[in-house]
Design an enzyme around this catalytic site. Sequence first.
Site, PDB file in Angstrom:
ATOM      1  N   GLU A 113       0.000   2.598  12.851  1.00 21.14           N
ATOM      2  CA  GLU A 113       0.290   1.520  11.901  1.00 21.14           C
ATOM      3  C   GLU A 113       1.635   1.814  11.253  1.00 21.14           C
ATOM      4  OE1 GLU A 113      -2.593   1.648   8.628  1.00 21.14           O
ATOM      5  OE2 GLU A 113      -3.005   3.701   9.225  1.00 21.14           O
ATOM      6  N   LYS A 169       4.381   2.864   8.584  1.00 18.62           N
ATOM      7  CA  LYS A 169       4.455   3.734   7.411  1.00 18.62           C
ATOM      8  C   LYS A 169       5.254   2.972   6.355  1.00 18.62           C
ATOM      9  CE  LYS A 169       5.755   8.179   5.582  1.00 18.62           C
ATOM     10  NZ  LYS A 169       5.876   7.510   4.281  1.00 18.62           N
ATOM     11  N   ARG A 216       1.760   5.545  -2.476  1.00 16.81           N
ATOM     12  CA  ARG A 216       0.432   5.791  -1.933  1.00 16.81           C
ATOM     13  C   ARG A 216      -0.549   5.770  -3.097  1.00 16.81           C
ATOM     14  NH1 ARG A 216      -1.376   9.643   1.934  1.00 16.81           N
ATOM     15  NH2 ARG A 216      -3.552   9.120   2.371  1.00 16.81           N
ATOM     16  N   ARG A 266      -0.724   8.941  -5.770  1.00 17.16           N
ATOM     17  CA  ARG A 266      -0.882  10.202  -5.061  1.00 17.16           C
ATOM     18  C   ARG A 266      -0.583  11.372  -5.984  1.00 17.16           C
ATOM     19  NH1 ARG A 266       3.252  12.142  -0.763  1.00 17.16           N
ATOM     20  NH2 ARG A 266       3.390  13.939  -2.130  1.00 17.16           N
TER      21      ARG A 266
END
Lengths: 531, 337
Positions: free
Chosen positions: A226, A228, A233, A248
């Site tokens: 997929e 990036k 994130r 993240r």
Amino acid sequence: MKQFSALFQQLDQTTRTTVKITALADYFTRASEADRLWTIALFSGRRPRRVITTARLREWAAERAGQPLWLFEECYPIVGDLAETIALFLPPAAQHSDSDLAGWITALIGISQAPEPDRKAFVLDAWDRLDTSERFLFNKLITGGFRVGVSQKLMTRALARATGRDEADLAHRLMGDWTPETTTWHSLIEANDPSAAASRPYPFYLAHGLDGEADDLGEPSAWHAEWKWDGIRGQLITRAGDHFVWSRGEELMTDRFPEFARARDFLPDGTVIDGEILAWDGTAPMPFSALQKRIGRKSVPKSVLREAPVTMLAYDLLEQDGQDIRARPFHERRAALAGLMGSLPPDAPLRLSPSLAFADWSALAQLRDRARDHRAEGVMIKRKDAPYLVGRKRGDWWKWKLDPLTIDAVMIYAQAGHGRRATLYTDFTFAVWSGNDLVPFTKAYSGLTDAEFRKITAWVKKNTLQRFGPVRQVRPELVFEIAFEGIQPSSRHKSGIALRFPRMARWRHDKPVQEANTLDDLNEILRLYGQ
Amino acid sequence: MAREPLLTFTPEGIFCAQGGFHIDPWRPVARALITHGHADHARPGHGAYLCTDLAAPVIRHRLGTITLETLRYGEPRQIGGVEVSFHPAGHVPGSAQIRVARGGEVWVVSGDYKVADDGLSTPFEPVSCTHFVTESTFGLPVFRWPSQDSVAAEINDWWRACIVAGQTPMLGAYALGKAQRLLRMLDTDIGPILTHGAVENTNAVMRAQGIDLPETVPVTPGLKPADHPGALVLATPAAFGSPWARRFGRVSTGFASGWMMLRGVRRRRAADRGFVISDHADWSGLLTAIRGSGAEHIYVTHGYTEIFTRYLNECGWNARVVPTEFEGETLDPGETA
Ligand SMILES: [Zn+2]
Ligand SMILES: [Zn+2]
């Protein structure tokens, strides 16, 4: 503070993981519960609110030492760390203190609302009671984070050893929105409390960069690919009738992204989704700079919400119906995720990150080459039968980034680095030609080895034209290849452009300064790749 | 017309035109007065050398066959109508401040110095003068040396802890001066001391001139570390991580240098331990020496020259920066000589 100071010295003195874990585990067995809690908090980036500006601290340190402020300011860039500069600049302590870490922090929190003269008296008294290493830590408490080469993972392992509890369980407990002021050792580490757990995200699984050839991964059909995406994130959690958004970096960002409040309307309770938060124009991601407007502020005015609405492109499902499903294979989790996403309304701030179909690795390589057209920075490759692991692990998840954009630029300013590189010139400003002028367009401070930085440092000292405090203007002679991930128009920069993740790819010893790139070259890259 | 100053600063180094000599010159000259044997002060290629009797053995050892005369501390010598004498600088054994006088004009070139007694070198003695040339390697107030005893205790504690942990402590220090100073700080009851060749060569020269050093075991190709349990290895930093060092298995590394005061430098060196011990004066040592000289004119060289000079001028001295050829070396703690 003595016990904490001794721990800090032990951690700071070694690069060996085993020694660090032993020192931490030993400390977690012996220190008071309050000190343990604060230690965990500090080492995971939770520090008390700053109650004194660094400008005041500098003035007070100079005053206390009986030295002019300019002398302090000269020392700071050489030492490279404000807390340390103050600790060393002050005369030795004349008194002493038996107060422990928690005691000092409590006192610090206690004076946060006091008038400035009282805060000053408190700080001066503390400086006069602590030895140099304790003073350094005290100053760190006031000024900033503790970077001691102790990762969350390492700390968790030590905690597991000291308490005899499961490491994964502890990792989960340490995440989330807690501070020692809102919790206790018992409820954080020991208690079985489901309501406290409602907001807790899972530790993120991070991919490694693919260093070899994709062919080495073997049979393509065993892998999922997929895009990036170039955003933040994050984890979106719906539990107990509430929702939470985590970055993240383990920051709770729920209030920053009010768009996700709607998630409660269409996601069942007990859902945790791992995805990428992006500014979204309705059909495609907007430049990262749009998202940056959102990150910087805790509450978001309506105009910004309109200009840069966010969405989450979902990668993975970690919890379904309140069950932790991380151990199940990726393709099953992904199928469950697709099922959830299929029922969403089209204007939901959440959509499935599309998968990329590819028959063989060269087909995927061709897709990757077009990543910029899709406003992605490369592709992600995930093994279909892999569980969702904790932290950065090799083998199952790979990021395969596009080669960076590059430009050859001339170094015009240099500044000393911080911390480990405090005595080296590592932070540079670069320029490109515009006619006979050099126009600065970016700063960069990473990408070279210590040996190269040493060489450049020696050169900088011999080739300084002018000094502006810690910054030196140098002879425009050295050419570096600057690599970057993206380029955008910018009205704040003289050059009219802003780069994303600029760094020095190499030192172009071979390039005479006249052959560095021009502003026209930069504008051409902007035309081709700017968004 | 005003007379030429007694000493001037030339591309070759500090020069006395009337006496026809240079002090610590960095390019070959006819006649060189040398403060001490470190490589940045005692260079090869001069016609004739003059140094203290205590510094001579090391300088001969390093430079081979040279034309060299010596003076004792305090012994005056007339050269071309100026009076020259050498006085203890406390930096390494035999190191000197060089006094040059013509009538009431008295210059002292202090070379490298420290004012604290290290138990090895002849302690620093203040010398009155009108013009004082000082280094400034550690010329910032953040440099404040701990006492030698407390550092000795730290090093010996580390040595003992290494033995308990089954590691070999490997201590890195400059071969001339620092290494011998450390030897006298080590507690030989803990275990034997093994030495790298570069350190041992200097040990031999110093022992031969009557300096008392503890017993050491040179690391020769045939040496088996297992035959020397509990040993500490004393080496130059250059030997760290080399094939030479590999024979010792699990080592804990330590550096002994004034730069170890800074956490950033300690971390960059990636040594397990940093011990703050320097053969240069710290901030207060520099100021003590400058005050002790009674001089009005201060010439600042080697180190944080600009900052230190500005400070001195604000305090009322007439100070100026003297350029050195090797500006820039001092920031990198490979070691200061
Ligand atoms: Zn020197
Ligand atoms: Zn020296």
